[in-house]
Design a protein around this motif. Structure first.
Motif, PDB file in Angstrom:
ATOM      1  N   ALA A 111       0.835  -1.207   0.000  1.00 36.98           N
ATOM      2  CA  ALA A 111       0.000   0.000   0.000  1.00 36.98           C
ATOM      3  C   ALA A 111       0.868   1.255   0.000  1.00 36.98           C
ATOM      4  N   ILE A 112       1.922   1.229   0.808  1.00 38.14           N
ATOM      5  CA  ILE A 112       2.828   2.380   0.877  1.00 38.14           C
ATOM      6  C   ILE A 112       3.551   2.575  -0.449  1.00 38.14           C
ATOM      7  N   ALA A 113       3.865   1.478  -1.122  1.00 36.50           N
ATOM      8  CA  ALA A 113       4.574   1.558  -2.401  1.00 36.50           C
ATOM      9  C   ALA A 113       3.652   1.928  -3.557  1.00 36.50           C
ATOM     10  N   SER A 114       2.356   1.968  -3.322  1.00 34.45           N
ATOM     11  CA  SER A 114       1.391   2.291  -4.373  1.00 34.45           C
ATOM     12  C   SER A 114       1.421   3.779  -4.692  1.00 34.45           C
ATOM     13  N   GLU A 115       0.567   4.180  -5.628  1.00 32.09           N
ATOM     14  CA  GLU A 115       0.488   5.584  -6.040  1.00 32.09           C
ATOM     15  C   GLU A 115      -0.416   6.411  -5.124  1.00 32.09           C
ATOM     16  N   ALA A 116      -0.929   5.836  -4.059  1.00 32.44           N
ATOM     17  CA  ALA A 116      -1.818   6.564  -3.146  1.00 32.44           C
ATOM     18  C   ALA A 116      -1.107   7.759  -2.532  1.00 32.44           C
ATOM     19  N   ASP A 117      -1.831   8.866  -2.425  1.00 34.62           N
ATOM     20  CA  ASP A 117      -1.262  10.039  -1.759  1.00 34.62           C
ATOM     21  C   ASP A 117      -1.124   9.789  -0.267  1.00 34.62           C
ATOM     22  N   CYS A 118      -2.093   9.080   0.301  1.00 34.82           N
ATOM     23  CA  CYS A 118      -2.091   8.756   1.733  1.00 34.82           C
ATOM     24  C   CYS A 118      -2.536   7.304   1.897  1.00 34.82           C
ATOM     25  N   VAL A 119      -2.093   6.676   2.983  1.00 33.32           N
ATOM     26  CA  VAL A 119      -2.469   5.289   3.268  1.00 33.32           C
ATOM     27  C   VAL A 119      -3.065   5.218   4.667  1.00 33.32           C
ATOM     28  N   ILE A 120      -4.132   4.416   4.807  1.00 32.78           N
ATOM     29  CA  ILE A 120      -4.788   4.227   6.098  1.00 32.78           C
ATOM     30  C   ILE A 120      -4.636   2.775   6.530  1.00 32.78           C
ATOM     31  N   PHE A 121      -3.911   2.543   7.620  1.00 31.00           N
ATOM     32  CA  PHE A 121      -3.831   1.211   8.213  1.00 31.00           C
ATOM     33  C   PHE A 121      -5.075   1.018   9.080  1.00 31.00           C
ATOM     34  N   LYS A 158       5.582   9.065   2.951  1.00 28.25           N
ATOM     35  CA  LYS A 158       4.160   9.181   2.631  1.00 28.25           C
ATOM     36  C   LYS A 158       3.347   9.327   3.915  1.00 28.25           C
ATOM     37  N   ASP A 159       2.268  10.111   3.854  1.00 28.77           N
ATOM     38  CA  ASP A 159       1.419  10.299   5.030  1.00 28.77           C
ATOM     39  C   ASP A 159       0.651   9.016   5.338  1.00 28.77           C
ATOM     40  N   ILE A 160       0.845   8.502   6.543  1.00 31.42           N
ATOM     41  CA  ILE A 160       0.177   7.285   7.000  1.00 31.42           C
ATOM     42  C   ILE A 160      -0.788   7.642   8.126  1.00 31.42           C
ATOM     43  N   TYR A 161      -1.998   7.103   8.031  1.00 28.65           N
ATOM     44  CA  TYR A 161      -3.012   7.283   9.067  1.00 28.65           C
ATOM     45  C   TYR A 161      -3.392   5.912   9.627  1.00 28.65           C
ATOM     46  N   VAL A 162      -3.937   5.918  10.826  1.00 28.44           N
ATOM     47  CA  VAL A 162      -4.445   4.690  11.428  1.00 28.44           C
ATOM     48  C   VAL A 162      -5.924   4.885  11.732  1.00 28.44           C
ATOM     49  N   ARG A 163      -6.756   3.991  11.198  1.00 30.13           N
ATOM     50  CA  ARG A 163      -8.172   4.037  11.602  1.00 30.13           C
ATOM     51  C   ARG A 163      -8.304   3.262  12.908  1.00 30.13           C
ATOM     52  N   LYS A 172      -6.013  -0.341  -7.626  1.00 27.91           N
ATOM     53  CA  LYS A 172      -6.523  -0.193  -8.985  1.00 27.91           C
ATOM     54  C   LYS A 172      -7.506   0.975  -9.103  1.00 27.91           C
ATOM     55  N   GLN A 173      -8.032   1.478  -7.987  1.00 24.32           N
ATOM     56  CA  GLN A 173      -8.952   2.611  -8.022  1.00 24.32           C
ATOM     57  C   GLN A 173      -8.234   3.960  -8.061  1.00 24.32           C
ATOM     58  N   LEU A 174      -6.942   3.965  -7.798  1.00 26.87           N
ATOM     59  CA  LEU A 174      -6.225   5.230  -7.619  1.00 26.87           C
ATOM     60  C   LEU A 174      -6.136   6.062  -8.889  1.00 26.87           C
ATOM     61  N   GLU A 175      -5.927   5.428 -10.022  1.00 25.07           N
ATOM     62  CA  GLU A 175      -5.784   6.178 -11.272  1.00 25.07           C
ATOM     63  C   GLU A 175      -7.029   7.007 -11.565  1.00 25.07           C
ATOM     64  N   SER A 176      -8.197   6.389 -11.411  1.00 18.24           N
ATOM     65  CA  SER A 176      -9.445   7.104 -11.683  1.00 18.24           C
ATOM     66  C   SER A 176      -9.679   8.223 -10.677  1.00 18.24           C
ATOM     67  N   ILE A 177      -9.392   7.947  -9.421  1.00 18.33           N
ATOM     68  CA  ILE A 177      -9.560   8.969  -8.384  1.00 18.33           C
ATOM     69  C   ILE A 177      -8.644  10.153  -8.648  1.00 18.33           C
ATOM     70  N   HIS A 178      -7.402   9.886  -8.973  1.00 15.09           N
ATOM     71  CA  HIS A 178      -6.453  10.970  -9.233  1.00 15.09           C
ATOM     72  C   HIS A 178      -6.844  11.773 -10.471  1.00 15.09           C
ATOM     73  N   ARG A 179      -7.350  11.087 -11.477  1.00 19.11           N
ATOM     74  CA  ARG A 179      -7.765  11.777 -12.701  1.00 19.11           C
ATOM     75  C   ARG A 179      -8.884  12.782 -12.409  1.00 19.11           C
ATOM     76  N   VAL A 180      -9.815  12.394 -11.575  1.00 20.06           N
ATOM     77  CA  VAL A 180     -10.947  13.273 -11.268  1.00 20.06           C
ATOM     78  C   VAL A 180     -10.544  14.427 -10.354  1.00 20.06           C
ATOM     79  N   PHE A 181      -9.720  14.141  -9.364  1.00 19.66           N
ATOM     80  CA  PHE A 181      -9.414  15.154  -8.348  1.00 19.66           C
ATOM     81  C   PHE A 181      -8.127  15.945  -8.626  1.00 19.66           C
TER      82      PHE A 181
END
Length: 286
Positions: free
Chosen positions: A21-31, A60-65, A225-234
């Motif tokens: 998850a950390i290595a992905s293209e996500a701007d932030c990751v939630i554990f 990368k910014d990491i959050y914990v739920r 796999k959802q990150l590309e679409s989310i980034h494209r929109v936002f």
């Protein structure tokens, strides 16, 4: 300013998954210590997250739920998150300002116990019930640790006993309330809910567009796999940024001459239009 368009959930059940998850293209990751972890595994998962982050510092910014405040688990979750040096925590089932103040005070007390300076720390309330939507302003205004709200549509619809549909009419009121409460409290634009259908990219894109038009600036994700679409929109398009830069430059030059109403690209530009353009540039890091 770092753009935060996506927040990727990952179960705190596997160091391998957390690393991916950390290595992905996500701007932030939630554990996730809440829904993704069985009750019998809560303590183990908490220690796993803490040890993983202490031994693997990340840029990368990491959050914990954390687990919600009605459980006996939340305080230990908060303390472990602070100990691990995360960017912040996600608070599920946020329903009133009083509970948010208690959680934020617990964060402060943990910093004091560790004899560490109170570094930047974010507490992100997850609004996912009717009560949470109703008291969204109180929650948003509860503490300076709260920079934005997060929407949880699946649990919200479950609470209301309504149907989660492709068109999203059932979410219009909640989204509007959350955006309005955020603005009234003077905090940042909120983060939209997860989209559960991993096989429907068109549906994800459509929902992200609705959320952006409503005033949301980011979205939760449950798979890379959802990150590309989310980034494209936002992510603002280059043409939007160029026009915003032109508006800001032209208006600031006119303002120096005592003029507060001009035309840019045959469009009227006054203070509200100027402020919107400047906000777009700040969001895009320009």
């Amino acid at each position: 300013m770092k753009i935060k368009r996506s927040y990727l959930f990952v179960p705190a059940t596997s160091e391998k998954m957390m690393g991916k998850a950390i290595a992905s293209e996500a701007d932030c990751v939630i554990f996730d210590l809440e829904d993704a972890v069985a009750i019998s595994e809560k303590d183990i998962a908490r220690e796993r997250v803490k040890n993983f982050l202490i031994n693997n510092p990340q840029e990368k910014d990491i959050y914990v739920r954390i687990n919600d405040i009605t459980t006996p688990l939340w305080r230990a979750d908060v303390e472990a998150a602070v100990d691990a040096g995360v960017a912040g925590i996600i608070v599920p089932k946020s329903e009133n300002g009083s509970n948010m103040k208690v959680i934020c005070q617990t964060v402060i007390e943990r910093f004091e116990r560790l004899e560490k300076a109170e570094c930047p720390f974010e507490v992100l309330p997850l609004i996912e019930t009717a009560k949470g939507v109703h008291f969204a302003f109180d929650i948003a205004n509860a503490h300076h640790f709260i920079p934005r709200l997060v929407f949880g549509s699946i649990d919200y619809c479950l609470d209301l006993d309504c149907e989660l549909t492709a068109s999203g009419e059932e979410l219009i009121y909640a989204r509007s309330q959350i955006v309005n409460a955020s603005r009234a409290a003077g905090i940042g634009n909120p983060v939209d809910a997860v989209y559960p259908d991993l096989a429907n990219d068109e549906g994800l894109t459509n929902e992200a567009v609705r959320a952006r038009r409503s005033g949301f600036k980011a979205k939760l994700a449950i798979h890379p796999k959802q990150l590309e679409s989310i980034h494209r929109v936002f992510t603002p398009e280059s043409e939007e940024i160029e026009e915003a830069m032109e508006i800001v430059k032209a208006f600031e030059e006119a303002e120096l001459k005592g003029i507060a109403s001009i035309s840019v690209r045959n469009k009227l530009v006054d203070y509200p239009v100027y402020k919107k353009a400047k906000g777009l540039l700040q969001y895009s890091g320009k």
